[in-house]
Write a protein that holds these residues in place. Sequence first.
Motif, short mmCIF file in Angstrom:
data_model
loop_
_atom_site.label_atom_id
_atom_site.label_comp_id
_atom_site.label_asym_id
_atom_site.label_seq_id
_atom_site.Cartn_x
_atom_site.Cartn_y
_atom_site.Cartn_z
N LYS A 73 45.61 25.17 43.03
CA LYS A 73 44.30 24.73 42.47
C LYS A 73 43.34 25.67 43.33
N ILE A 76 42.75 28.88 42.09
CA ILE A 76 41.97 29.02 40.98
C ILE A 76 40.33 28.97 41.30
N ALA A 77 40.14 27.83 42.35
CA ALA A 77 38.57 27.43 42.57
C ALA A 77 38.00 28.60 43.14
N GLU A 78 38.90 29.28 44.25
CA GLU A 78 38.51 30.60 44.77
C GLU A 78 38.19 31.71 43.89
N ARG A 79 39.13 31.96 43.04
CA ARG A 79 39.13 32.81 42.25
C ARG A 79 37.72 32.54 41.29
N ARG A 80 37.58 31.30 40.73
CA ARG A 80 36.22 31.17 39.92
C ARG A 80 34.98 31.30 40.72
N LEU A 81 35.26 30.59 41.95
CA LEU A 81 33.77 31.23 42.85
C LEU A 81 33.41 32.65 43.16
N TRP A 82 34.57 33.30 43.56
CA TRP A 82 34.41 34.75 43.64
C TRP A 82 33.93 35.39 42.40
N HIS A 83 34.29 34.86 41.11
CA HIS A 83 33.88 35.34 40.01
C HIS A 83 32.38 35.23 39.86
N SER A 84 32.07 33.84 40.22
CA SER A 84 30.59 33.62 40.14
C SER A 84 29.91 34.47 40.97
N THR A 87 29.36 37.53 39.71
CA THR A 87 28.38 37.88 38.44
C THR A 87 27.02 37.60 38.87
#
Length: 730
Positions: A73, A76-84, A87
């Motif tokens: 988890k 995933i959160a880290e990936r999403r955060l970094w993705h955000s 962007t």
Amino acid sequence: MSLANKLALERRGRLAAERLLELKEAELSAANRKLGRHAAALQGEIVETRAEVANVKTENERVKTELGQANQKVEIAERRLWHSVQTITDGFAFFNSENRMIAANSSYLTVFDNLELIRPGVHYVTILQVLTDEGIINTGKLTPEAWRELMTERWMQPQPEPITIRLWNDQYIKLVDRRGHGGDIVSLGLNITEAVQYEKQLKSARAEAEAASRAKSAFLANMSHEIRTPMNGVVGMAELLCDTGLSEEQQLYVETIKNSGEALLVIINDVLDYSKIEAQKLQLHPEPFDLERCIHDVIMLLQPSAREKNLTLLVDYDLFLPTVYVGDPGRIRQVLTNLMGNAVKFTSQGHVLVRVTGVPDLENGQAVVNIAIEDTGIGIPEDKIKHIFGEFNQVENERNRQFDGTGLGLAISKRLVDLMSGEMWVTSEDGVGSCFGFKVPFELGTAELPAHPPVPEGLRLIMVVDDIEANRTILRRQLEQIGMGVMTCSNAKEALEQLNQIDLVLTDHNMPGMDGLELAEATCAAGSEVPIVLLSSNSTYAASDPGAQHVHAILQKPLPRADLFTHLQSVGPLLGNQKANTANSGSDERKMRVLAAEDNKTNQLVFRKMIKNADVDLEFADNGEEAVELFQSFEPDMIFMDISMPKMDGKEAATKIREIEKERGGHIPIVALTAHAMDGDDQGILASGIDHYLTKPLRKPQIHSKLRELCPAEASPPFPEEEADARQTG
Ligand code: ADP
């Protein structure tokens, strides 16, 4: 040894050995039993431990699985955060406590054109170096070194303040850096270029609008200034024409010209003042002045219109409030004239009361003075209260339309009060009355509080007779404050019945039923000798009434408190039957010498005609040079000095005269005549040693009042017969 002994010995030995054997066997079996018990206990423990181990194993398995899930988890959160973070268009970077970059998003890195050097691990100082070396940053007036120093210093702060930097391509980045607990720093670079450009546009639009407004105001100010000069001729000549032999019809025409001219001048003055304030050209000229006198001066001006409507004008000046302050008396008078003028204009019955209060701060030599003007007039509807402070704004209703005016007075007054760092307010009830107030911080003109007024000798009990309650209250308070006993009566009849034990009667003139003079007559007729002082809003008229012989003094009301106390002192019972008569007896003193410096022949004529009734010696100077010469040969008592004159202007002439006076002593009052002072003109005028100034067009009453005011004691008064006339005609 016998066999038997041997056998016995052997038997004893065997028995002993058997006993030992038995003992050892018993010990052995005891040890065996203990071992058996121990083995059994051990067995139990082993079983328990095995069970526990099995438990822990299962628990471990579960935790492991859960940890694995949690890890997933987090990833995933880290990936999403970094993705955000990647962007967003704003720059984003982390730094560790050693100021090295941990990570940065692509917007952050793009600024560096993805330079190889700028990547995780790079030191903040290197980033600053790259920014300046590569010319990425526009350091403005700062050198690259100074800029880096500034930025490093900021970075080292516990919580750096946001800062806006400008890039080479005119992009504006606002840096917001936050230091976390462990010393890590999150750095945000917000692109605020659009906001900055918008702000720039707004600023320049505002500057343009202000410049246009100033230009408009300057134009208006110049225009009204120019209009004043020819108006001098129109109003001045009309005034002179009024005094010549005219038929009734002609008189009406001339008065109409004069009144219209004066009305136009009021408007021009208002527009000029308003424009000057708007164009930021109006400056205050602080000097010590007497506020109480100033209020009474304005009351004197308004008294005729108040009298016409039977209005009472009252002043309630806090007894222990100083009266001398440092302020711009001209502008204070202007505000007072506007507010008090409005109060009189919009009130048809009742009274107008000026209340002055404040608390002086002697230590700092300051006082905030509150001045409130209360009236019992038409009032203002609630929804119009804000509206009336706007320029050219008036309450537009049936009742209001009967009054004329420009709607500029309040707008000007409010701005003047603002300019004095003060505040203005109003409370009003439609149909009941209004109260306009303002408070202004003043420096105290003197370091002392007003002295306690002298207690009139022999006066213990005074009777105040007045039909207006506010007036009775004011007088009662003022007299009681200096330690006198006060009785009040609201009408003369009541007063007549209570004259016993009274030391002095202070009565109003105009009262319903029996007036003040009739009261004096009745008092005399009743055989009482109690001195009576009459307060009248028209003292000249009162003095001409036959009843005046029965009063001991007639005072113009309202009057400054100091004057009242001085009069009371002189009118105490010691005065006996002496009647008030302040007429100036003629004397054989010399005439007052007046020098007028004025180059314009028409204006000389106007001036000469205006003071034709004055009993003075008048000389004209055609320019400043002549004025200085005549100052020495003619030795005038005062000088009227035009400002713009050929050869030597009025200011230069005044400076020369003051220089001469420095050597030989003395100080001749000089009154400047100007076509309304513009942008600091008045400052220059006063700086050149001129004491007063009058603005053109010249008015007879202004000039006469200056003559009266500045006439020295050794010269005869300029208008002796005029004063006598006034006393006769009322
Ligand atoms: P002006 O008196 O020339 O019309 P001002 O700016 O002095 O202009 O006043 C604006 C308006 O405010 C007046 O026209 C009047 O409607 C209202 N006003 C001012 N003072 C008073 C007052 N004391 N009582 C009632 N209305 C007032």
